[in-house]
Design a protein around this motif. Structure first.
Motif, PDB file in Angstrom:
ATOM      1  N   ARG A 164     -25.453-100.826 -65.715  1.00 30.74           N
ATOM      2  CA  ARG A 164     -25.518 -99.921 -66.858  1.00 30.74           C
ATOM      3  C   ARG A 164     -26.544 -98.836 -66.566  1.00 30.74           C
ATOM      4  NH1 ARG A 164     -28.683-103.715 -71.354  1.00 30.74           N
ATOM      5  NH2 ARG A 164     -30.737-103.679 -70.346  1.00 30.74           N
ATOM      6  N   ARG A 165     -26.474 -97.759 -67.305  1.00 31.81           N
ATOM      7  CA  ARG A 165     -27.429 -96.674 -67.127  1.00 31.81           C
ATOM      8  C   ARG A 165     -28.827 -97.123 -67.560  1.00 31.81           C
ATOM      9  NH1 ARG A 165     -24.008 -91.453 -69.417  1.00 31.81           N
ATOM     10  NH2 ARG A 165     -22.696 -91.171 -67.538  1.00 31.81           N
ATOM     11  N   LEU A 166     -29.808 -96.608 -66.887  1.00 32.09           N
ATOM     12  CA  LEU A 166     -31.186 -96.910 -67.258  1.00 32.09           C
ATOM     13  C   LEU A 166     -31.513 -96.224 -68.583  1.00 32.09           C
ATOM     14  CD1 LEU A 166     -32.797 -96.526 -63.711  1.00 32.09           C
ATOM     15  CD2 LEU A 166     -32.030 -98.613 -64.857  1.00 32.09           C
ATOM     16  N   PRO A 167     -32.445 -96.772 -69.383  1.00 29.69           N
ATOM     17  CA  PRO A 167     -32.701 -96.261 -70.738  1.00 29.69           C
ATOM     18  C   PRO A 167     -32.974 -94.757 -70.779  1.00 29.69           C
ATOM     19  CG  PRO A 167     -33.860 -98.322 -70.392  1.00 29.69           C
ATOM     20  CD  PRO A 167     -33.282 -97.938 -69.065  1.00 29.69           C
ATOM     21  N   GLY A 168     -32.206 -94.056 -71.579  1.00 33.52           N
ATOM     22  CA  GLY A 168     -32.404 -92.622 -71.759  1.00 33.52           C
ATOM     23  C   GLY A 168     -31.855 -91.765 -70.650  1.00 33.52           C
ATOM     24  N   SER A 169     -31.325 -92.372 -69.610  1.00 34.29           N
ATOM     25  CA  SER A 169     -30.868 -91.612 -68.441  1.00 34.29           C
ATOM     26  C   SER A 169     -29.403 -91.224 -68.589  1.00 34.29           C
ATOM     27  CB  SER A 169     -31.059 -92.452 -67.175  1.00 34.29           C
ATOM     28  OG  SER A 169     -30.443 -91.830 -66.069  1.00 34.29           O
ATOM     29  N   ALA A 170     -29.083 -90.034 -68.069  1.00 31.78           N
ATOM     30  CA  ALA A 170     -27.694 -89.598 -68.009  1.00 31.78           C
ATOM     31  C   ALA A 170     -27.153 -89.717 -66.593  1.00 31.78           C
ATOM     32  CB  ALA A 170     -27.582 -88.146 -68.482  1.00 31.78           C
ATOM     33  N   GLY A 171     -27.936 -90.335 -65.731  1.00 36.13           N
ATOM     34  CA  GLY A 171     -27.555 -90.474 -64.330  1.00 36.13           C
ATOM     35  C   GLY A 171     -26.599 -91.619 -64.107  1.00 36.13           C
ATOM     36  N   PRO A 172     -26.437 -92.002 -62.843  1.00 37.67           N
ATOM     37  CA  PRO A 172     -25.474 -93.068 -62.516  1.00 37.67           C
ATOM     38  C   PRO A 172     -25.941 -94.422 -63.036  1.00 37.67           C
ATOM     39  CG  PRO A 172     -26.780 -92.467 -60.586  1.00 37.67           C
ATOM     40  CD  PRO A 172     -27.106 -91.462 -61.657  1.00 37.67           C
ATOM     41  N   SER A 173     -24.995 -95.335 -63.196  1.00 37.49           N
ATOM     42  CA  SER A 173     -25.330 -96.700 -63.622  1.00 37.49           C
ATOM     43  C   SER A 173     -26.115 -97.398 -62.525  1.00 37.49           C
ATOM     44  CB  SER A 173     -24.055 -97.482 -63.934  1.00 37.49           C
ATOM     45  OG  SER A 173     -23.360 -96.899 -65.007  1.00 37.49           O
ATOM     46  N   ALA A 174     -27.018 -98.279 -62.933  1.00 46.41           N
ATOM     47  CA  ALA A 174     -27.830 -99.043 -61.988  1.00 46.41           C
ATOM     48  C   ALA A 174     -27.531-100.522 -62.166  1.00 46.41           C
ATOM     49  CB  ALA A 174     -29.315 -98.772 -62.207  1.00 46.41           C
ATOM     50  N   PRO A 175     -27.432-101.268 -61.081  1.00 48.89           N
ATOM     51  CA  PRO A 175     -27.197-102.707 -61.207  1.00 48.89           C
ATOM     52  C   PRO A 175     -28.445-103.429 -61.701  1.00 48.89           C
ATOM     53  CG  PRO A 175     -27.553-102.144 -58.919  1.00 48.89           C
ATOM     54  CD  PRO A 175     -27.504-100.842 -59.680  1.00 48.89           C
ATOM     55  N   PHE A 176     -28.291-104.626 -62.165  1.00 50.63           N
ATOM     56  CA  PHE A 176     -29.425-105.475 -62.501  1.00 50.63           C
ATOM     57  C   PHE A 176     -29.965-106.084 -61.208  1.00 50.63           C
ATOM     58  CE2 PHE A 176     -27.474-104.897 -66.528  1.00 50.63           C
ATOM     59  CZ  PHE A 176     -28.481-105.053 -67.470  1.00 50.63           C
ATOM     60  N   VAL A 177     -31.291-106.124 -61.095  1.00 51.08           N
ATOM     61  CA  VAL A 177     -31.896-106.470 -59.806  1.00 51.08           C
ATOM     62  C   VAL A 177     -33.037-107.473 -59.974  1.00 51.08           C
ATOM     63  CG1 VAL A 177     -31.329-104.227 -58.808  1.00 51.08           C
ATOM     64  CG2 VAL A 177     -33.550-104.545 -59.933  1.00 51.08           C
ATOM     65  N   PHE A 178     -33.342-108.160 -58.876  1.00 53.78           N
ATOM     66  CA  PHE A 178     -34.564-108.944 -58.744  1.00 53.78           C
ATOM     67  C   PHE A 178     -35.554-108.116 -57.936  1.00 53.78           C
ATOM     68  CE2 PHE A 178     -31.069-111.971 -59.111  1.00 53.78           C
ATOM     69  CZ  PHE A 178     -31.524-112.809 -60.116  1.00 53.78           C
ATOM     70  N   VAL A 179     -36.831-108.182 -58.292  1.00 54.57           N
ATOM     71  CA  VAL A 179     -37.845-107.417 -57.560  1.00 54.57           C
ATOM     72  C   VAL A 179     -38.606-108.359 -56.638  1.00 54.57           C
ATOM     73  CG1 VAL A 179     -38.067-105.623 -59.304  1.00 54.57           C
ATOM     74  CG2 VAL A 179     -39.500-107.656 -59.472  1.00 54.57           C
ATOM     75  N   ALA A 180     -38.969-107.855 -55.461  1.00 51.31           N
ATOM     76  CA  ALA A 180     -39.623-108.684 -54.456  1.00 51.31           C
ATOM     77  C   ALA A 180     -40.475-107.796 -53.561  1.00 51.31           C
ATOM     78  CB  ALA A 180     -38.580-109.430 -53.624  1.00 51.31           C
ATOM     79  N   ASP A 181     -41.281-108.426 -52.697  1.00 56.38           N
ATOM     80  CA  ASP A 181     -42.074-107.653 -51.748  1.00 56.38           C
ATOM     81  C   ASP A 181     -41.272-107.416 -50.476  1.00 56.38           C
ATOM     82  OD1 ASP A 181     -42.212-109.942 -50.183  1.00 56.38           O
ATOM     83  OD2 ASP A 181     -44.242-110.472 -50.839  1.00 56.38           O
ATOM     84  N   GLU A 182     -41.914-106.860 -49.454  1.00 59.41           N
ATOM     85  CA  GLU A 182     -41.189-106.475 -48.244  1.00 59.41           C
ATOM     86  C   GLU A 182     -40.826-107.651 -47.360  1.00 59.41           C
ATOM     87  OE1 GLU A 182     -42.911-103.291 -46.080  1.00 59.41           O
ATOM     88  OE2 GLU A 182     -42.532-101.830 -47.652  1.00 59.41           O
ATOM     89  N   GLY A 183     -41.206-108.856 -47.744  1.00 58.64           N
ATOM     90  CA  GLY A 183     -40.783-110.025 -46.992  1.00 58.64           C
ATOM     91  C   GLY A 183     -39.316-110.350 -47.188  1.00 58.64           C
ATOM     92  N   PHE A 184     -38.662-109.654 -48.119  1.00 57.51           N
ATOM     93  CA  PHE A 184     -37.258-109.918 -48.436  1.00 57.51           C
ATOM     94  C   PHE A 184     -36.377-108.784 -47.934  1.00 57.51           C
ATOM     95  CE2 PHE A 184     -39.608-112.546 -51.306  1.00 57.51           C
ATOM     96  CZ  PHE A 184     -38.825-113.664 -51.504  1.00 57.51           C
ATOM     97  N   ALA A 185     -35.151-109.129 -47.619  1.00 57.43           N
ATOM     98  CA  ALA A 185     -34.164-108.116 -47.263  1.00 57.43           C
ATOM     99  C   ALA A 185     -33.648-107.454 -48.529  1.00 57.43           C
ATOM    100  CB  ALA A 185     -33.011-108.754 -46.484  1.00 57.43           C
ATOM    101  N   MET A 186     -33.539-106.133 -48.511  1.00 59.13           N
ATOM    102  CA  MET A 186     -33.065-105.416 -49.688  1.00 59.13           C
ATOM    103  C   MET A 186     -31.542-105.433 -49.728  1.00 59.13           C
ATOM    104  SD  MET A 186     -34.266-101.741 -51.165  1.00 59.13           S
ATOM    105  CE  MET A 186     -33.534-100.744 -49.881  1.00 59.13           C
ATOM    106  N   THR A 187     -31.011-105.736 -50.894  1.00 56.12           N
ATOM    107  CA  THR A 187     -29.567-105.751 -51.096  1.00 56.12           C
ATOM    108  C   THR A 187     -29.254-105.029 -52.402  1.00 56.12           C
ATOM    109  OG1 THR A 187     -29.506-107.817 -52.383  1.00 56.12           O
ATOM    110  CG2 THR A 187     -29.469-108.014 -49.964  1.00 56.12           C
ATOM    111  N   HIS A 188     -28.012-105.075 -52.795  1.00 52.86           N
ATOM    112  CA  HIS A 188     -27.569-104.436 -54.033  1.00 52.86           C
ATOM    113  C   HIS A 188     -28.319-104.983 -55.245  1.00 52.86           C
ATOM    114  CE1 HIS A 188     -24.752-102.079 -56.388  1.00 52.86           C
ATOM    115  NE2 HIS A 188     -24.432-103.121 -57.127  1.00 52.86           N
ATOM    116  N   HIS A 189     -28.722-106.265 -55.203  1.00 59.77           N
ATOM    117  CA  HIS A 189     -29.381-106.891 -56.344  1.00 59.77           C
ATOM    118  C   HIS A 189     -30.820-107.333 -56.050  1.00 59.77           C
ATOM    119  CE1 HIS A 189     -25.897-106.909 -58.965  1.00 59.77           C
ATOM    120  NE2 HIS A 189     -25.157-107.466 -58.007  1.00 59.77           N
ATOM    121  N   VAL A 190     -31.375-106.955 -54.919  1.00 58.63           N
ATOM    122  CA  VAL A 190     -32.765-107.290 -54.581  1.00 58.63           C
ATOM    123  C   VAL A 190     -33.483-106.015 -54.173  1.00 58.63           C
ATOM    124  CG1 VAL A 190     -34.310-108.609 -53.080  1.00 58.63           C
ATOM    125  CG2 VAL A 190     -32.134-109.622 -53.826  1.00 58.63           C
TER     126      VAL A 190
END
Length: 319
Positions: A164-190
């Motif tokens: 869904r779009r981020l609050p107040g934004s008219a830009g593209p939809s953003a997926p729901f994500v988990f946040v992590a440090d650089e020890g993790f590989a970045m993916t569509h949801h991380v």
């Protein structure tokens, strides 16, 4: 009604796990306190830890549905203004004695033997997913990828809400994500931070906002260790039994959280990483989809709709 004799032993037996988990007292010290054999005490402790895990897990750490994840995301948006965040993810090394004939499998980068508690926490310092018992020498990215959590995320079985779009934004939809440090590989949801190298204001602001969300898991680990002091020293058990102890502490952490007020916890009381201290990396190449999602969040945090009044002051000197 229990006889006085049975009541006495019931009280003694129920004291062992509490003394061990909450104070970190060794089985030897409990032996002198209760005048029972260390083997008897260890069997009682491990049995009760197993029962605690089995009885409480589904109640205090249930499998989440879409509505549950939306509430978690709203919590992160209200608390740290990081929308579409489903949890903070990281691994904690739990000291254990060196298992015999294990070589260097449990020897971690901190130069001690450990097993890893891989966890995801919400904005209320509760653990919502855990994986316990991986070798201390294994990287966070590999542990997560091989865990049940990682498998279910790749198979789209975690009931993740639609983008869904981020609050107040008219830009593209953003997926729901988990946040992590650089020890993790970045993916569509991380999501992980930008590398330390070549940071500009936009990237520093993104790293700052992501770090604020990641701190909730760091604080959850701090609360866990301060309440269950068995984690303050090496657990003198083999990895399988140490895993049972950790499982019991994790569900007890959530159980006590439900019945106690942690809402007043000060984030500054617990250690955390700073924007410039996020280079504990594996230098893995993020996927194209992950890069595109990170750019959406970075643009949003710099936009009028998503910026915070103090964020530029917070990153002062980091570029």
């Amino acid at each position: 009604m229990l006889s006085p004799f049975l009541a006495y032993f019931n009280e003694i037996f129920s004291s062992f796990p509490h003394r061990f988990l909450a104070t970190g007292n060794s089985f030897a010290s409990l032996h002198f306190e209760f005048l029972l054999g260390t083997l008897t005490i260890s069997r009682i402790v491990l049995h009760i830890c197993q029962v605690i895990w089995e009885q409480l897990r589904e109640t205090v750490m249930p499998q989440l549905k879409v509505d549950d994840r939306l509430r978690i995301a709203e919590g992160f948006n209200v608390s740290v203004q990081f929308p579409n965040c489903l949890g903070a993810m990281d691994g904690k090394h739990i000291r254990v004695k060196k298992p015999p004939h294990s070589g260097s499998r449990f020897f971690n980068y901190k130069h001690h033997f450990s097993i890893v508690l891989m966890a995801v926490a919400d904005s209320n310092y509760k653990f919502i997913m855990v994986n316990i018992g991986a070798y201390g020498s294994t990287s966070d990215a590999r542990i997560f990828s091989a865990s049940r959590m990682g498998e279910r995320l790749r198979a789209n079985q975690l009931a993740i809400p639609e983008s869904r779009r981020l609050p107040g934004s008219a830009g593209p939809s953003a997926p729901f994500v988990f946040v992590a440090d650089e020890g993790f590989a970045m993916t569509h949801h991380v999501m992980r931070p930008f590398p330390k190298r070549g940071l500009d204001v936009r990237r520093c602001i993104y790293n700052y906002r992501l770090t604020r969300a990641c701190r909730y898991l760091e604080c959850a680990f701090g609360i866990l260790s301060s309440k269950w002091r068995v984690f303050l020293s090496s657990i003198q058990m083999d990895p399988e039994n140490a895993t049972r102890v950790i499982q019991a502490c994790v569900v007890l952490h959530n159980f006590t959280h439900i019945h106690e007020a942690f809402s007043s916890v000060d984030l500054d009381e617990f250690p955390t990483t700073t924007v410039l201290d996020l280079d504990r990396t594996m230098h893995k190449r993020p996927g194209t989809a992950g890069i595109a999602v990170r750019e959406i969040f970075a643009d949003y945090f710099l936009s009028p709709e998503g910026s915070l009044p103090w964020q530029r002051d917070a990153i002062h000197g980091s570029v």
